[in-house]
Design an enzyme around this catalytic site. Structure first.
Site, mmCIF file in Angstrom:
data_model
loop_
_atom_site.group_PDB
_atom_site.id
_atom_site.type_symbol
_atom_site.label_atom_id
_atom_site.label_comp_id
_atom_site.label_asym_id
_atom_site.label_seq_id
_atom_site.Cartn_x
_atom_site.Cartn_y
_atom_site.Cartn_z
ATOM 1 N N CYS A 47 0.847 -1.186 0.000
ATOM 2 C CA CYS A 47 0.000 0.000 0.000
ATOM 3 C C CYS A 47 0.889 1.244 0.000
ATOM 4 O O CYS A 47 1.778 1.378 0.832
ATOM 5 C CB CYS A 47 -0.874 -0.027 1.245
ATOM 6 S SG CYS A 47 -1.858 1.469 1.460
ATOM 7 N N CYS A 50 0.473 3.083 3.521
ATOM 8 C CA CYS A 50 0.896 2.560 4.827
ATOM 9 C C CYS A 50 1.862 1.390 4.742
ATOM 10 O O CYS A 50 2.355 0.930 5.760
ATOM 11 C CB CYS A 50 -0.324 2.172 5.660
ATOM 12 S SG CYS A 50 -1.094 0.632 5.125
ATOM 13 N N CYS A 95 -7.326 -1.010 1.223
ATOM 14 C CA CYS A 95 -6.358 -1.477 2.207
ATOM 15 C C CYS A 95 -7.063 -1.558 3.555
ATOM 16 O O CYS A 95 -7.635 -0.581 4.025
ATOM 17 C CB CYS A 95 -5.187 -0.505 2.273
ATOM 18 S SG CYS A 95 -4.046 -0.856 3.624
ATOM 19 N N CYS A 98 -5.455 1.009 6.363
ATOM 20 C CA CYS A 98 -5.578 2.471 6.304
ATOM 21 C C CYS A 98 -6.749 2.934 5.447
ATOM 22 O O CYS A 98 -6.936 4.128 5.262
ATOM 23 C CB CYS A 98 -4.277 3.098 5.828
ATOM 24 S SG CYS A 98 -4.040 2.962 4.045
ATOM 25 N N CYS A 118 -8.741 -5.234 -10.356
ATOM 26 C CA CYS A 118 -8.319 -4.160 -11.247
ATOM 27 C C CYS A 118 -7.881 -2.996 -10.353
ATOM 28 O O CYS A 118 -8.705 -2.348 -9.724
ATOM 29 C CB CYS A 118 -9.502 -3.786 -12.133
ATOM 30 S SG CYS A 118 -9.124 -2.523 -13.326
HETATM 31 ZN ZN LIG Z 1 -2.759 1.058 3.521
#
Ligand SMILES: [Zn+2]
Length: 130
Positions: A47, A50, A95, A98, A118
Site C-alpha cells: 500500500c 501505509c 487497504c 488504512c 483491477c
Molecule cells: Zn494502507
C-alpha cells in the site's frame, strides 16, 4: 488483524502526491495505461499509504485492461465493500489497515479464482524480494 492506521486528511496530503491522494483517499481512478507496467521482479506490492503487503508478484497477470490486474490478493490486508457509484454495482477493494481505495474486483479473471482485481498502479508501492 492488521493494525488500523488513522491519519488526518492533512497528514495524507502531506505524505502523498496529488495523484496518490486523489486515488487512494478520494476514491479516484487513474487514467488507463498510466501505471499498467509494474515491476516484474520477485517481490510484494504494498500500500502506497501505509506499506501493508497487498499483492505478491505471482498474483499479477496481464489483463490488458489498462490497469494492473491480479487474480487474488492477500486476504488479511485487503478489504472489500459494495460500491454503487456511477450506476454500477461493483465490489470496491481497499487497504484494510488504512482504508486506502485500491480499485475494484470483477468476475472476469483467470482461474483459479475467476477474479480480476483491477487496481490503480498509483496506489501501489513495490518491495523487491531480498
Ligand atoms: Zn494502507
Amino acid at each position: 488483524m492488521a493494525d488500523k492506521i488513522v491519519k488526518s486528511d492533512a497528514e495524507w496530503r502531506e505524505q502523498l502526491t496529488d495523484e496518490q491522494y486523489r486515488v487512494t483517499r478520494q476514491h479516484g481512478t487513474e487514467r488507463p495505461g498510466s501505471h499498467e507496467n509494474l515491476p516484474t521482479e520477485p517481490g510484494t506490492f504494498t500500500c502506497v499509504c501505509c506499506g501493508a503487503p497487498l499483492f505478491e508478484q505471482e498474483m499479477k497477470y496481464e489483463s490488458h485492461c489498462g490497469w494492473p490486474a491480479f487474480y487474488t490478493g492477500n486476504d488479511e490486508s485487503i478489504g472489500m465493500s459494495r460500491d454503487h457509484s456511477h450506476g454500477m454495482e461493483r465490489i470496491e477493494v481497499h487497504c484494510e489497515a488504512c482504508q486506502a481505495h485500491l480499485g475494484h474486483v470483477f468476475p472476469d479473471g483467470p482461474q483459479p479464482t475467476g477474479l480480476r482485481y483491477c487496481i490503480n498502479g498509483v496506489a501501489l508501492a513495490f518491495q523487491p524480494k531480498e
